[in-house]
Design a protein around this motif. Structure first.
Motif, short mmCIF file in Angstrom:
data_model
loop_
_atom_site.label_atom_id
_atom_site.label_comp_id
_atom_site.label_asym_id
_atom_site.label_seq_id
_atom_site.Cartn_x
_atom_site.Cartn_y
_atom_site.Cartn_z
N PHE A 181 28.26 -36.15 -10.35
CA PHE A 181 27.64 -36.63 -9.13
C PHE A 181 28.60 -36.59 -7.95
O PHE A 181 28.17 -36.49 -6.80
CB PHE A 181 27.11 -38.05 -9.30
CG PHE A 181 25.87 -38.12 -10.13
CD1 PHE A 181 24.72 -37.47 -9.73
CD2 PHE A 181 25.84 -38.84 -11.31
CE1 PHE A 181 23.56 -37.53 -10.48
CE2 PHE A 181 24.69 -38.91 -12.08
CZ PHE A 181 23.55 -38.25 -11.66
N GLY A 182 29.89 -36.65 -8.20
CA GLY A 182 30.85 -36.69 -7.11
C GLY A 182 31.28 -35.34 -6.60
O GLY A 182 31.71 -35.21 -5.45
N LEU A 183 31.21 -34.30 -7.43
CA LEU A 183 31.67 -32.98 -6.99
C LEU A 183 30.88 -32.44 -5.80
O LEU A 183 31.49 -31.88 -4.88
CB LEU A 183 31.61 -31.99 -8.16
CG LEU A 183 32.78 -32.09 -9.14
CD1 LEU A 183 32.62 -31.10 -10.26
CD2 LEU A 183 34.10 -31.88 -8.44
N PRO A 184 29.56 -32.57 -5.74
CA PRO A 184 28.87 -32.06 -4.55
C PRO A 184 29.31 -32.76 -3.27
O PRO A 184 29.32 -32.17 -2.20
CB PRO A 184 27.39 -32.33 -4.84
CG PRO A 184 27.31 -32.39 -6.32
CD PRO A 184 28.61 -32.97 -6.77
N ALA A 185 29.67 -34.02 -3.37
CA ALA A 185 30.12 -34.74 -2.17
C ALA A 185 31.50 -34.27 -1.72
O ALA A 185 31.85 -34.43 -0.55
CB ALA A 185 30.16 -36.23 -2.46
#
Length: 79
Positions: free
Chosen positions: A56-60
């Motif tokens: 979930f954090g990689l796209p951000a």
């Protein structure tokens, strides 16, 4: 005012390094099946949480893509 330091004989220090106790510790108790399952589930939960937060954090963390120049697909359509 000054403390008197007592000398420690070298033989005493050397003997202390070699000292081994003749008392054996009790054998370790093996964990029960429920304890093993509990530890496994806790470990899997922690790993799943880390993997999920990474997914979930990689796209951000990705830099936003701003189209400054027309892409190749748009150029081929214009011709």
């Amino acid at each position: 005012m000054f403390r008197r330091r007592e000398a420690v004989p070298f033989a005493f220090v050397a003997e202390a390094d070699r000292f081994r106790s003749n008392v054996t510790p009790p054998p370790r108790r093996r964990p029960s099946a429920s304890q093993l399952v509990g530890r496994t589930l806790i470990g899997l939960t922690v790993v799943a949480g880390l993997v999920g937060s990474l997914l979930f954090g990689l796209p951000a963390l990705e830099a936003p893509v701003s189209p400054k120049a027309p892409s190749q697909a748009q150029q081929s359509e214009d011709r």
